[in-house]
Write a protein that holds these residues in place. Sequence first.
Motif, PDB file in Angstrom:
ATOM      1  N   PHE A  21      16.610  -4.014   5.714  1.00  0.00           N
ATOM      2  CA  PHE A  21      15.995  -2.698   5.507  1.00  0.00           C
ATOM      3  C   PHE A  21      17.120  -1.683   5.387  1.00  0.00           C
ATOM      4  N   ASP A  22      18.005  -1.921   4.412  1.00  0.00           N
ATOM      5  CA  ASP A  22      19.230  -1.137   4.330  1.00  0.00           C
ATOM      6  C   ASP A  22      19.537  -0.634   2.915  1.00  0.00           C
ATOM      7  N   GLU A  23      18.510  -0.514   2.083  1.00  0.00           N
ATOM      8  CA  GLU A  23      18.741  -0.062   0.714  1.00  0.00           C
ATOM      9  C   GLU A  23      18.943   1.446   0.641  1.00  0.00           C
ATOM     10  N   ARG A  24      19.791   1.870  -0.289  1.00  0.00           N
ATOM     11  CA  ARG A  24      20.006   3.276  -0.631  1.00  0.00           C
ATOM     12  C   ARG A  24      20.408   4.119   0.578  1.00  0.00           C
ATOM     13  N   GLN A  25      21.196   3.530   1.451  1.00  0.00           N
ATOM     14  CA  GLN A  25      21.648   4.269   2.626  1.00  0.00           C
ATOM     15  C   GLN A  25      23.081   4.722   2.450  1.00  0.00           C
ATOM     16  N   ALA A  26      23.414   5.816   3.124  1.00  0.00           N
ATOM     17  CA  ALA A  26      24.800   6.279   3.144  1.00  0.00           C
ATOM     18  C   ALA A  26      25.667   5.244   3.859  1.00  0.00           C
ATOM     19  N   PRO A  27      26.963   5.211   3.547  1.00  0.00           N
ATOM     20  CA  PRO A  27      27.843   4.267   4.245  1.00  0.00           C
ATOM     21  C   PRO A  27      27.803   4.486   5.747  1.00  0.00           C
ATOM     22  N   ALA A  28      28.026   3.412   6.492  1.00  0.00           N
ATOM     23  CA  ALA A  28      28.042   3.507   7.955  1.00  0.00           C
ATOM     24  C   ALA A  28      29.173   4.419   8.409  1.00  0.00           C
ATOM     25  N   VAL A  29      28.915   5.191   9.445  1.00  0.00           N
ATOM     26  CA  VAL A  29      29.908   6.090  10.031  1.00  0.00           C
ATOM     27  C   VAL A  29      30.328   5.519  11.376  1.00  0.00           C
ATOM     28  N   ARG A  30      31.604   5.350  11.557  1.00  0.00           N
ATOM     29  CA  ARG A  30      32.130   4.780  12.799  1.00  0.00           C
ATOM     30  C   ARG A  30      32.352   5.886  13.814  1.00  0.00           C
ATOM     31  N   LEU A  31      31.776   5.720  14.999  1.00  0.00           N
ATOM     32  CA  LEU A  31      31.922   6.689  16.083  1.00  0.00           C
ATOM     33  C   LEU A  31      32.780   6.099  17.187  1.00  0.00           C
ATOM     34  N   TYR A  32      33.736   6.899  17.648  1.00  0.00           N
ATOM     35  CA  TYR A  32      34.622   6.484  18.726  1.00  0.00           C
ATOM     36  C   TYR A  32      34.165   7.116  20.037  1.00  0.00           C
ATOM     37  N   PRO A  33      34.516   6.506  21.151  1.00  0.00           N
ATOM     38  CA  PRO A  33      34.025   7.020  22.446  1.00  0.00           C
ATOM     39  C   PRO A  33      34.661   8.353  22.817  1.00  0.00           C
ATOM     40  N   LEU A  34      33.915   9.117  23.557  1.00  0.00           N
ATOM     41  CA  LEU A  34      34.381  10.427  24.008  1.00  0.00           C
ATOM     42  C   LEU A  34      35.688  10.320  24.787  1.00  0.00           C
ATOM     43  N   SER A  35      35.852   9.224  25.512  1.00  0.00           N
ATOM     44  CA  SER A  35      37.050   9.045  26.328  1.00  0.00           C
ATOM     45  C   SER A  35      38.305   8.825  25.498  1.00  0.00           C
ATOM     46  N   ASN A  36      38.182   8.609  24.192  1.00  0.00           N
ATOM     47  CA  ASN A  36      39.359   8.460  23.329  1.00  0.00           C
ATOM     48  C   ASN A  36      40.047   9.790  23.049  1.00  0.00           C
ATOM     49  N   TYR A  37      39.364  10.894  23.314  1.00  0.00           N
ATOM     50  CA  TYR A  37      39.870  12.194  22.906  1.00  0.00           C
ATOM     51  C   TYR A  37      40.449  12.960  24.092  1.00  0.00           C
ATOM     52  N   THR A  38      41.450  13.768  23.782  1.00  0.00           N
ATOM     53  CA  THR A  38      42.140  14.576  24.793  1.00  0.00           C
ATOM     54  C   THR A  38      41.751  16.029  24.607  1.00  0.00           C
ATOM     55  N   PHE A  39      41.411  16.679  25.720  1.00  0.00           N
ATOM     56  CA  PHE A  39      40.939  18.056  25.649  1.00  0.00           C
ATOM     57  C   PHE A  39      41.824  18.955  26.506  1.00  0.00           C
ATOM     58  N   PRO A 217      19.888  16.566  14.440  1.00  0.00           N
ATOM     59  CA  PRO A 217      19.411  15.173  14.407  1.00  0.00           C
ATOM     60  C   PRO A 217      18.729  14.800  13.091  1.00  0.00           C
ATOM     61  N   HIS A 218      18.027  15.752  12.471  1.00  0.00           N
ATOM     62  CA  HIS A 218      17.426  15.477  11.166  1.00  0.00           C
ATOM     63  C   HIS A 218      18.507  15.245  10.116  1.00  0.00           C
ATOM     64  N   TYR A 219      19.543  16.095  10.124  1.00  0.00           N
ATOM     65  CA  TYR A 219      20.611  15.959   9.125  1.00  0.00           C
ATOM     66  C   TYR A 219      21.325  14.607   9.261  1.00  0.00           C
ATOM     67  N   LEU A 220      21.495  14.151  10.493  1.00  0.00           N
ATOM     68  CA  LEU A 220      22.280  12.936  10.747  1.00  0.00           C
ATOM     69  C   LEU A 220      21.453  11.653  10.641  1.00  0.00           C
ATOM     70  N   SER A 221      20.140  11.786  10.491  1.00  0.00           N
ATOM     71  CA  SER A 221      19.290  10.592  10.507  1.00  0.00           C
ATOM     72  C   SER A 221      19.513   9.693   9.292  1.00  0.00           C
ATOM     73  N   ARG A 222      20.173  10.196   8.260  1.00  0.00           N
ATOM     74  CA  ARG A 222      20.428   9.393   7.066  1.00  0.00           C
ATOM     75  C   ARG A 222      21.569   8.407   7.258  1.00  0.00           C
ATOM     76  N   TYR A 223      22.350   8.550   8.316  1.00  0.00           N
ATOM     77  CA  TYR A 223      23.518   7.705   8.519  1.00  0.00           C
ATOM     78  C   TYR A 223      23.214   6.541   9.459  1.00  0.00           C
ATOM     79  N   ARG A 224      23.927   5.449   9.216  1.00  0.00           N
ATOM     80  CA  ARG A 224      23.969   4.341  10.183  1.00  0.00           C
ATOM     81  C   ARG A 224      25.238   4.491  11.006  1.00  0.00           C
TER      82      ARG A 224
END
Length: 262
Positions: A21-39, A217-224
């Motif tokens: 069930f993956d037709e006509r979808q945007a490419p997958a977006v890779r998310l990294y964990p919050l702990s990877n970032y320095t603030f 959340p609506h804008y991002l719902s198109r991404y895997r």
Amino acid sequence: MTAISTAYQQSTVQPPTSLPFDERQAPAVRLYPLSNYTFGTKEGQPEEDPSVKERLRRLEEHYEQHGMRRTCEAVLVCHEHNHPHVLMLQIANAFFKLPGDYIPHSSDEIEGFKARLNERLAPPPTSSLSTRDTPAEADWNVTDTLAVWWRPNFETFMYPYLPAHVTRPKECKKLYLIQLPKSKVLSVPKNMKLLAVPLFELYDNTQRYGPQLSGIPHYLSRYRWEFVDEEGNVVAWTPGAAVDVRVKTKVLAGDGMDGMVE
């Protein structure tokens, strides 16, 4: 073994299979964990306008001199507990906004936008944090336009469409998806807080966040999404396409965000 403890064991029964069930979808977006970032923090950046009235007055001056104002804001997404979180600023413990701002009338759209993001979130050149990022990590990967909002008049109301009777809008605001790298250093002005807000908190929450932010959340719902752990391994993903690893859940520490994550 008690019934309660048995209920928390992983089931050995596999779910029924279904067709892809993956037709006509945007490419997958890779998310990294919050702990990877320095603030970190840097000098405060007071708002240019002390009131909404002053902001609209300055908008009118801008329009008279340069025409429609162009505003760009960033949707920065990472994950915590394998759920997408959006990084946003909070001012005076009340007002929420995405990183970004209007860009100078003479600036290129993307380069002007990146300059605004650096003003908001890049560490100061004199900070020891400024040398931690590689050139690729220090840059901003502006991936996609998520939404466009229009201000027809010198009023607070903005719309996700341009009304048919409006031929001279006063402001156009674009929301961009920014693909965060594996690691990055972000410095927040002292008079603001940086929050990692989960999508379920934003969804349908116009009373707290307003229509633009609650619509994310609506804008991002198109991404895997592909959720990556601290070692760079894909550990979970949203359904829709096959992945060659087994799903497992990892709870992230996120110690670097103490006092900053809502």
